[in-house]
Design a protein around this motif. Structure first.
Motif, PDB file in Angstrom:
ATOM      1  N   ALA A  98     -24.375-105.377  14.568  1.00  0.00           N
ATOM      2  CA  ALA A  98     -24.954-106.243  15.603  1.00  0.00           C
ATOM      3  C   ALA A  98     -24.747-105.549  16.943  1.00  0.00           C
ATOM      4  N   GLY A 104     -24.349-111.028  20.140  1.00  0.00           N
ATOM      5  CA  GLY A 104     -23.653-110.230  19.126  1.00  0.00           C
ATOM      6  C   GLY A 104     -22.145-110.385  19.159  1.00  0.00           C
ATOM      7  N   ARG A 105     -21.565-110.431  20.366  1.00  0.00           N
ATOM      8  CA  ARG A 105     -20.104-110.472  20.407  1.00  0.00           C
ATOM      9  C   ARG A 105     -19.590-111.829  19.936  1.00  0.00           C
ATOM     10  N   ALA A 108     -20.911-111.910  15.735  1.00  0.00           N
ATOM     11  CA  ALA A 108     -20.338-110.959  14.780  1.00  0.00           C
ATOM     12  C   ALA A 108     -18.874-111.258  14.514  1.00  0.00           C
ATOM     13  N   SER A 109     -18.135-111.629  15.572  1.00  0.00           N
ATOM     14  CA  SER A 109     -16.708-111.862  15.360  1.00  0.00           C
ATOM     15  C   SER A 109     -16.520-113.062  14.431  1.00  0.00           C
ATOM     16  N   ALA A 112     -17.793-112.308  10.746  1.00  0.00           N
ATOM     17  CA  ALA A 112     -16.891-111.438   9.972  1.00  0.00           C
ATOM     18  C   ALA A 112     -15.807-112.266   9.304  1.00  0.00           C
ATOM     19  N   VAL A 119     -14.458-106.835  11.457  1.00  0.00           N
ATOM     20  CA  VAL A 119     -15.489-106.221  12.294  1.00  0.00           C
ATOM     21  C   VAL A 119     -14.797-105.423  13.388  1.00  0.00           C
ATOM     22  N   MET A 158     -18.426-104.190   8.969  1.00  0.00           N
ATOM     23  CA  MET A 158     -19.139-104.717  10.134  1.00  0.00           C
ATOM     24  C   MET A 158     -18.742-104.046  11.437  1.00  0.00           C
ATOM     25  N   THR A 160     -20.000-104.138  15.886  1.00  0.00           N
ATOM     26  CA  THR A 160     -20.967-104.324  16.968  1.00  0.00           C
ATOM     27  C   THR A 160     -21.033-103.005  17.729  1.00  0.00           C
TER      28      THR A 160
ATOM     29  N   GLN B 132     -11.896-110.757  19.651  1.00  0.00           N
ATOM     30  CA  GLN B 132     -12.131-111.432  18.373  1.00  0.00           C
ATOM     31  C   GLN B 132     -11.158-112.551  18.072  1.00  0.00           C
TER      32      GLN B 132
END
Lengths: 332, 266
Positions: A98, A104-105, A108-109, A112, A119, A158, A160, B132
């Motif tokens: 991504a 995306g941020r 994707a996190s 995952a 990721v 995965m 980004t 994250q």
């Protein structure tokens, strides 16, 4: 994992066309696909975005999964993660990429962790390990002072990817690909956020990310007035104005023109850094420029380590003289 | 409002780039001598976001931090700004994790705290720059998230968040409880007051060990990692700048313009 096959990119549509980051992801995916002997797919999520499929094929997708649903009109974490999870479980890709973007941020996190994998965020280099066939992911850390290489044993693998770190392939309108429509099947009640309003900061002239010349100012500009001079220079050079973080945090210029790790990533032909010391987090946003020109009173400033040309001195004297001379030489 | 803010102690990101060193043998950063660690700047802004809500609506703010060697003067800063309690997950078993194993420990601690309406995190830590942990905590707890906030308010039992986007921001309404990550656009965190510093001095942090929060030992710290760091290194800079000079600054500026036109950059 033998069952995981193919490289899937999570594409983004921007005003009904494929976003440039998505073209870059397709370019990166094609390279990985060549190394792995795999195919490339693109997942397009949104509302009224089906037209993007053809463009994704042109830019390198072998297959496009379209999830088009009114509930997906705005980016909302719950809806998009559930959608991406559904398609990922159906397709079972080896790799998911991504963009390191607003969407995306966030997506994707969370995706995952939903998929019980890992990721690596904001990657600038992706390679395949010859033996393990796992992704080796390079990302800047410590505000750009260092880089780290990560791998994971978990699938899908995965990442980004940072804007402008990868190159798109030359678009080929003769490329053939398959378009697969997937029903979102979302429960509106399970979407726990609502986008009430979108506020777009008006920027005159050329968009910062698209400009071939960027004139940026830093803390040393001292206030909003100085940026008027930089804006004038940017106009004369048919470019855009940017700034490092301090002028944005101080409210001298809009936050949307911040160049850096947490702002815009630019890679113009010419990046003129005025009174910018060159912190790592700023270089993270402009380090990809083809030529950096530094104007700074401190000859030891870090920006000179990044620059091709530089002038040491007071920008208040240099910028007006430089602007006048450029006007004269270019006849503008 | 019951709020929890997760904060991380990091090497000072404002330390001069020249002082930044890596020990290649251990793949670790060598802390620059004489520069004390700080709370990651975005985490301080997360504390500020919580304090603004406390100012408007009242409530309790718990600060949660994971690590070892946490300097009390550093991790107590949110208390001196106005937070109510400090909980430390301070044990060697908790450290050297990745975003996932760190978030797992934090989420288990949050479950032990029990009552919460909003969990705040910084948008990303200034050392790993991953961004994250917030998403992972939200996923483990099964609550909604809004990331990269520039403003957070509570209205009618929901949070109204201005989320930074590439070309401005959007106003997002989120059901509570929720996890929100905060960006620098929120504005400067407040200074500690004298009263705050005095009161923070008297407050001792609560320290929890793995057994206190009921974690599965294999899921925390280094053993719980899902991603491995193979290498940490400093990019090589070429540094071949050509300095343009002149009789004076104005003359140097004119010479720069001539040079850029000559090499066809302009």
């Amino acid at each position: 994992m033998a069952d995981n096959k193919g490289i899937m990119i999570i594409a983004e549509a921007l005003n009904s066309s494929l976003a440039s980051i998505s073209k870059e992801l397709l370019g990166a995916a094609r390279k990985l696909a060549a190394d792995l002997g795999d195919e490339v797919s693109a997942l397009v999520i949104g509302s009224g975005i089906a037209g993007v499929a053809a463009e994704a094929i042109t830019f390198g997708a072998d297959k496009v999964f379209i999830v088009d649903d009114p509930l997906l009109k705005d980016y909302r974490t719950d809806a998009w993660v559930a959608t991406a999870e559904k398609v990922a479980k159906q397709v079972n890709p080896r790799i998911i990429l991504a963009g390191q973007t607003t969407i995306g941020r966030d997506l994707a996190s969370r995706l995952a962790f939903r998929l019980n994998t890992a990721v690596t965020m904001d990657c600038i280099d992706l390679t395949v390990d010859a033996t393990s066939k796992q992704l080796m992911l390079t990302k800047p850390v410590y505000g750009g002072n260092a880089r780290a290489i990560f791998t994971s044993d978990l699938y899908p693998q995965m990442a980004t990817v940072r804007a402008k770190a990868m190159s798109p392939i030359a678009p080929d309108s003769a490329r053939k690909g398959e378009v697969v429509t997937v029903a979102a099947g979302l429960d509106a009640a399970a979407i726990r956020t609502n986008v009430l309003q979108k506020v777009i900061a008006e920027v005159e002239g050329i968009k910062l990310e698209d400009a071939s010349v960027v004139v940026s100012g830093g803390r040393g500009i001292g206030g909003p007035e100085g940026f008027k001079q930089l804006e004038e220079l940017a106009k004369i050079l048919k470019g855009a104005m940017g700034a490092s973080r301090p002028p944005c945090d101080s409210g001298w210029v809009p936050e949307t023109i911040q160049v850096g790790l947490t702002g815009k990533i630019v890679s113009p032909d010419v990046y003129i850094a005025v009174a910018i010391s060159g912190s790592s987090q700023h270089i993270a946003g402009c380090g990809g420029s083809k030529n950096i020109i530094a104007i700074n009173r401190d000859p030891e400033a870090n920006i000179f380590k990044e620059a091709r040309f530089g002038v040491v001195g007071d920008w208040k004297k240099i910028v007006p003289a430089f602007t006048a001379k450029v006007k004269e030489l270019l006849g503008r | 409002m019951n709020m929890i803010v997760c904060v991380k102690q990091v090497p000072d990101p404002e330390a001069p780039p020249a002082s930044f060193k890596i020990d290649p043998a251990t793949n670790k950063v060598v802390p620059p001598p004489g520069v004390p660690p700080v709370i990651s700047p975005f985490d301080e802004q997360a504390v500020e976001a919580a304090l603004r809500i406390k100012d408007a609506k009242g409530g309790k703010i718990s600060i949660l931090s994971l690590g070892i060697g946490l300097l009390r003067d550093v991790v107590k800063k949110p208390l001196s700004m106005g937070a109510d309690e400090l909980i430390l997950l301070e044990d060697p078993a908790f450290i050297e994790g990745d975003s996932w194993s760190t978030a797992y420990a934090l989420a288990m601690a949050i479950k032990k705290i029990g009552q919460f309406d909003i969990i705040f995190c910084g948008r990303q830590a200034s050392d790993t720059d991953a961004g994250q942990v917030g998403s992972a905590i939200a996923e483990i707890l099964g609550i909604p998230q809004v990331t990269v906030a520039r403003k957070v308010e509570v209205l009618d039992g929901k949070a109204r968040v201005e989320k930074v986007t590439a070309d401005g921001y959007e106003v997002v309404e989120v059901n509570l409880p929720a996890l929100i990550t905060v960006s620098n656009e929120l504005g400067e965190p407040r200074y500690a007051t004298i009263k705050g510093i005095m009161s923070a001095k008297r407050k001792e942090p609560i320290v929890w060990k793995p057994a206190d929060i009921g974690v599965e030992p294999g899921k925390i710290g280094a053993t719980g990692r899902r991603s491995k760091m193979l290498k940490l290194f400093q990019p090589v800079r070429e540094g071949k700048v050509e300095i343009i000079t002149g009789e004076n600054e104005e003359d140097a500026a004119a010479n720069l313009a001539r040079k850029l036109v000559e090499v066809k950059l302009l």
